[in-house]
Design a protein around this motif. Structure first.
Motif, PDB file in Angstrom:
ATOM      1  N   SER A 222      28.620  45.350  37.897  1.00 55.52           N
ATOM      2  CA  SER A 222      29.223  44.105  37.398  1.00 55.52           C
ATOM      3  C   SER A 222      30.581  43.912  38.037  1.00 55.52           C
ATOM      4  N   ALA A 223      31.024  42.631  38.055  1.00 56.43           N
ATOM      5  CA  ALA A 223      32.305  42.309  38.677  1.00 56.43           C
ATOM      6  C   ALA A 223      32.877  41.063  38.024  1.00 56.43           C
ATOM      7  N   PHE A 281      37.455  29.646  43.459  1.00 61.65           N
ATOM      8  CA  PHE A 281      36.753  30.851  43.896  1.00 61.65           C
ATOM      9  C   PHE A 281      35.609  31.134  42.932  1.00 61.65           C
ATOM     10  N   GLN A 282      34.488  31.565  43.469  1.00 61.58           N
ATOM     11  CA  GLN A 282      33.316  31.862  42.647  1.00 61.58           C
ATOM     12  C   GLN A 282      32.668  33.150  43.133  1.00 61.58           C
ATOM     13  N   LEU A 283      32.480  34.092  42.217  1.00 64.53           N
ATOM     14  CA  LEU A 283      31.801  35.341  42.539  1.00 64.53           C
ATOM     15  C   LEU A 283      30.312  35.067  42.718  1.00 64.53           C
ATOM     16  N   THR A 294      23.760  42.393  41.425  1.00 66.36           N
ATOM     17  CA  THR A 294      23.881  41.415  40.339  1.00 66.36           C
ATOM     18  C   THR A 294      24.401  40.113  40.929  1.00 66.36           C
ATOM     19  N   SER A 295      23.673  39.019  40.688  1.00 70.16           N
ATOM     20  CA  SER A 295      24.074  37.701  41.175  1.00 70.16           C
ATOM     21  C   SER A 295      24.683  36.889  40.033  1.00 70.16           C
ATOM     22  N   TYR A 296      25.580  35.976  40.387  1.00 69.53           N
ATOM     23  CA  TYR A 296      26.291  35.190  39.375  1.00 69.53           C
ATOM     24  C   TYR A 296      26.164  33.694  39.674  1.00 69.53           C
ATOM     25  N   THR A 302      33.693  34.891  36.325  1.00 68.37           N
ATOM     26  CA  THR A 302      33.296  34.938  37.735  1.00 68.37           C
ATOM     27  C   THR A 302      33.851  33.759  38.526  1.00 68.37           C
ATOM     28  N   MET A 303      34.723  32.952  37.911  1.00 69.34           N
ATOM     29  CA  MET A 303      35.302  31.794  38.592  1.00 69.34           C
ATOM     30  C   MET A 303      36.812  31.769  38.350  1.00 69.34           C
ATOM     31  N   ALA A 304      37.545  31.314  39.343  1.00 74.98           N
ATOM     32  CA  ALA A 304      38.995  31.168  39.209  1.00 74.98           C
ATOM     33  C   ALA A 304      39.453  30.084  40.178  1.00 74.98           C
ATOM     34  N   THR A 305      40.507  29.383  39.824  1.00 76.25           N
ATOM     35  CA  THR A 305      41.017  28.284  40.645  1.00 76.25           C
ATOM     36  C   THR A 305      42.476  28.521  40.976  1.00 76.25           C
ATOM     37  N   VAL A 306      42.796  28.423  42.264  1.00 72.31           N
ATOM     38  CA  VAL A 306      44.188  28.446  42.716  1.00 72.31           C
ATOM     39  C   VAL A 306      44.709  27.023  42.611  1.00 72.31           C
TER      40      VAL A 306
END
Length: 564
Positions: A222-223, A281-283, A294-296, A302-306
């Motif tokens: 997992s991540a 950004f998306q994992l 493991t796919s997301y 699993t998501m973040a925005t700059v």
């Protein structure tokens, strides 16, 4: 012979009773062995209970019926039963196996018995039976299946039973579960990763066989990713990852239209990217050392925005308006403060929904307006074009006057050119073909007799159109039969309405003797009742012929001058 005495006394007693009474008939020999089950083979003790009132020595034969037929053999020889001999019961052990008998039920019965007097007893004199069932041990392809090593915390088992039965089960382990323990391919699930030894057992009656399979569950990696970076237009951003499972890991992610990947043994790696504008950004996936992946798809963490501090500006869509003002509709900026600018006046230029009036205009005007959003030292602008149209009034247009035509198939329409906007002719009723629909002076052709109703509609952009209607009526030529050319200003001319519109027309007037007294071409409704030389014709009856393209009128004519 002493055993026969009670029986004889019993028969004598039957002679002295008023109603017959029957005692239950005693069997000579009866099998009393209980039923039994064996796997492949087994020893069964056959017990035969002999009657007390029959003469020994006894011989007895038994039959064993099975799927392959019936086996009959001598079982008892010269047996002298007594109350001291196990209560008239004879026992003997038999070995039953599939080498001699078929699998399935073996039914053992007494075939016959012979007492000491040589009397043979069969049928109803002997009874009882016992059933011994021989079961076959489940055989190939019986197996618990191949050992399993897989990602995740569950696996589908794949045992293969023998064909001898459909009774089987898996043995449950602590901390695990089976979707159905009584099928060959249940889903096996564990609370945590590890290696588990599972036992598969098949039962066929008295037979039981087991096999084991090893299941290694490796779990799933997992991540997560996160960022606290912000940029203004462009800049470097740090993306933080947290990895769990068995490293090293291979991580795939996306940002904007790009993708990235890296391999690491660090549980908390950081990636740095130079970005332009707000970037998400998306994992995508993480793969561990066991090749478990493991796919997301947009899961939490699993998501973040700059965030880009450069504000956004959206002035709205270009618009068309009927009138001389508009309420603007810029988008509320998520950050920063917006201001309107442009040629005209604003109700409040800091209001995204400000009222705007352009400079005075006639007909149509377009204005480019600017919505500027400032956030700290960052600013951005957006533009929109608003086109204003002036509303026409009914009095601004004219379709011309209603017109009466005689023998005409065409006509030049006479609308007033609009001060602005676009005019269009439409035939509402009747006949006629318009040459140029947007020409106020268009030619109307292919007219028939009767009224043609036309509408002249003027439209200016989005404004409500205004229109007027005009009627064009076509009649045939009338046949006048008299006039009074006496100079009183009334009916002094011989008028055939519409004669002037008849091509190649001609008027000929005859007296009662048939002589031509007046003749002219291209008659314009201007004859005053004179001869060809201008001499006044006397009152009386005359005849005339008026002809031209598509027309011929023949009728009488009265000239009367004395009318006052």
């Amino acid at each position: 012979m002493q055993r026969r005495l009670p029986f004889l006394l019993f028969l004598i007693s039957l002679l002295f009773v008023s109603a017959p009474t029957f005692a239950q008939e005693q069997l000579v020999a009866e099998i009393i062995t209980p039923d039994a089950e064996f796997c492949e083979s087994g020893e069964v003790t056959i017990q035969i209970k002999f009657g007390e009132d029959f003469d020994p020595q006894f011989d007895a034969w038994i039959s064993i019926s099975h799927a392959g037929g019936t086996n009959t053999s001598s079982f008892v020889e010269n047996y002298d039963p007594s109350s001291n001999d196990n209560n008239y019961t004879y026992s003997r052990t038999l070995l039953l196996d599939n080498l001699t008998y078929s699998y399935g039920e073996l039914i053992i019965r007494i075939d016959k018995a012979i007492d000491g007097n040589g009397t043979e007893y069969t049928g109803q004199d002997v009874g009882g039976s016992t059933t011994v069932t021989l079961f076959k041990t489940p055989s190939s392809p019986f197996t618990a299946g191949d050992d399993i090593a897989t990602c995740g915390l569950s696996a589908t088992l794949n045992a293969t039973p023998g064909t001898e039965s459909n009774s089987y089960n898996w043995e449950a382990l602590a901390g695990t579960s089976l979707s159905d323990a009584n099928i060959t391919n249940p889903l096996f699930t564990a609370d945590e990763d590890g290696t588990y030894e599972l036992t598969f057992t098949q039962t066929n009656g008295a037979c039981r066989v087991s096999d084991q399979v090893s299941v290694a569950l490796w779990g799933q990696p997992s991540a997560t990713l996160s960022t606290g970076s912000e940029i203004c237009g462009t800049g470097d951003a740090e993306i933080d990852f947290e990895l769990q499972g068995y490293g090293p890991w291979e991580v795939h992610y996306s940002y904007g239209t790009e993708t990235g990947q890296f391999t690491t043994s660090d549980n908390n790696p950081t990636q740095i990217h130079t970005l332009t504008g707000e970037t998400s950004f998306q994992l995508l996936s993480v793969t561990d050392v066991n090749d478990c992946s493991t796919s997301y798809t947009n899961e939490p963490g699993t998501m973040a925005t700059v965030v880009d501090l450069l504000p956004t500006a959206n002035a709205g869509n270009d618009r068309e308006v009927c009138g001389k003002e508009v309420t603007l509709s810029a988008a509320e900026p998520p950050i920063g403060t917006g201001t309107w600018s442009g040629g005209g006046s604003f109700g409040n230029n800091n209001d995204k929904n400000s009222l705007f009036e352009p400079d005075p205009f006639t007909g149509e005007v377009s204005k480019t307006l600017t919505w500027t959003v400032e956030n700290k030292d960052c600013a951005v602008s957006d533009h929109l074009v608003v086109t204003f149209f002036e509303q026409l009034a009914d009095g601004d247009i004219s379709a011309g006057e209603d017109t009466l035509l005689y023998q005409q198939a065409s006509y030049i329409l006479d609308a007033t050119p609009p001060p602005f906007g676009v005019g269009t002719w439409t035939v509402i009723a009747g006949s006629g073909l318009i040459s140029q629909l947007n020409d106020p002076k268009a030619e109307l052709t292919q007219l028939d007799f009767g009224q043609t109703l036309l509408r002249w509609t003027v439209t200016n952009g989005l404004c409500e159109p205004v229109w007027q209607e005009v009627g064009i009526t076509v009649q045939g030529l009338q046949n006048p039969t008299g006039f009074s050319p006496n100079g009183d200003g009334k009916n002094d001319l011989f008028i055939i309405p519409g004669a002037e519109f008849i091509e190649n027309n001609q008027l000929i007037v005859f007296n009662q003797q048939g002589s031509v007294v007046y003749k002219t071409a291209n008659y314009q409704n201007n004859w005053k009742g004179t001869k060809q030389n201008g001499e006044v014709l006397p009152e009386g009856y005359y005849y005339y012929v008026f002809s031209g393209k598509g027309v011929e009128i023949k009728d009488y004519l009265i000239i009367k001058r004395s009318i006052r």
